[in-house]
Write an enzyme that holds these catalytic residues in place. Structure first.
Site, PDB file in Angstrom:
ATOM      1  N   GLY A 221       0.794  -1.229   0.000  1.00  0.00           N
ATOM      2  CA  GLY A 221       0.000   0.000   0.000  1.00  0.00           C
ATOM      3  C   GLY A 221       0.825   1.276   0.000  1.00  0.00           C
ATOM      4  O   GLY A 221       0.317   2.345   0.380  1.00  0.00           O
TER       5      GLY A 221
ATOM      6  N   ASP B 256       7.774   7.409  -2.571  1.00  0.00           N
ATOM      7  CA  ASP B 256       7.334   6.020  -2.649  1.00  0.00           C
ATOM      8  C   ASP B 256       8.543   5.166  -3.043  1.00  0.00           C
ATOM      9  O   ASP B 256       8.962   5.167  -4.192  1.00  0.00           O
ATOM     10  CB  ASP B 256       6.223   5.912  -3.703  1.00  0.00           C
ATOM     11  CG  ASP B 256       5.719   4.495  -3.908  1.00  0.00           C
ATOM     12  OD1 ASP B 256       6.301   3.553  -3.351  1.00  0.00           O
ATOM     13  OD2 ASP B 256       4.730   4.332  -4.644  1.00  0.00           O
TER      14      ASP B 256
END
Length: 206
Positions: free
Chosen positions: A12, A78
């Site tokens: 996630g 990320d």
């Protein structure tokens, strides 16, 4: 300020990166999609081209880290260079795709890079069991991920834990996401935000 989100495939990271960027007004940074000139050769002869492939990725991630550190904005990233090295390259090495000599040279290069860059102000590790990863991978339905072996995900999980708990030297926040749905449950997302506020701004007790 630099915040990095770490976690296995399907944990996630991208979702949380996007949500936190929106919540705090931070700039999201996703791994640059750059065509690796060694990729085609790598899949034809993995052992022959693994070193060149990994060095190219390392070079690109290092450039990205330098750009982040030169920015005057707060950036949330990320996946970081550290995961690329301690998780994915280490896994490639353990599979026998890199020789001892090449791996030692690669790690020496990385160690020298780390001497001239800073760790993120906070690394957020999304820890999840393989069953959670598989559910998310199936849910998002990317064809190339559907045949990913369970053993591969399990090996990466072990390397992530080793990286986070034994090798990483920066400030950490570990979040067990197995029983969380922060994308759809505001209370779960608020829990994560409170933990971040405590780590970065000392606003709330843990």
């Amino acid at each position: 300020m630099h915040i990095a989100i770490a976690g296995n495939i399907g944990s996630g990271k991208t979702t949380l990166t996007t949500m936190l960027a929106r919540h705090y007004g931070w700039e999201p940074r996703f791994e640059a999609v750059v065509e690796n000139p060694y990729l085609e050769d790598y899949y034809k002869d993995i052992a022959r081209w693994s070193f060149a492939l990994e060095v190219f990725f390392l070079k690109e991630r290092f450039k990205d880290l330098l750009a982040i550190q030169q920015s005057d904005k707060t950036i949330i990233q990320d996946r970081s260079i550290f995961e690329g090295v301690y998780v994915f390259t280490a896994n490639n090495y353990s599979m026998g795709n890199l020789s001892d000599r090449d791996y030692e040279t690669y790690m020496e290069l990385f160690d020298q890079m780390v001497e001239i860059v800073k760790y993120p102000d906070l690394m957020i590790y999304l820890r999840a069991p393989v069953s959670h990863l598989v559910r998310n991978i199936q849910k998002r339905g990317r064809d190339y991920e559907q045949t990913m072996p369970i053993e591969y995900l399990s090996n990466l999980n072990e390397r992530y834990d080793d990286f986070i708990f034994n090798r990483y030297k920066g400030r950490l926040l570990v979040i067990d996401v197995d029983n969380m749905d922060y994308q759809h449950n505001p209370k779960d997302f608020a829990t994560i935000v409170d933990k971040i506020d405590h780590k970065l701004f000392n606003l709330f007790p843990e």
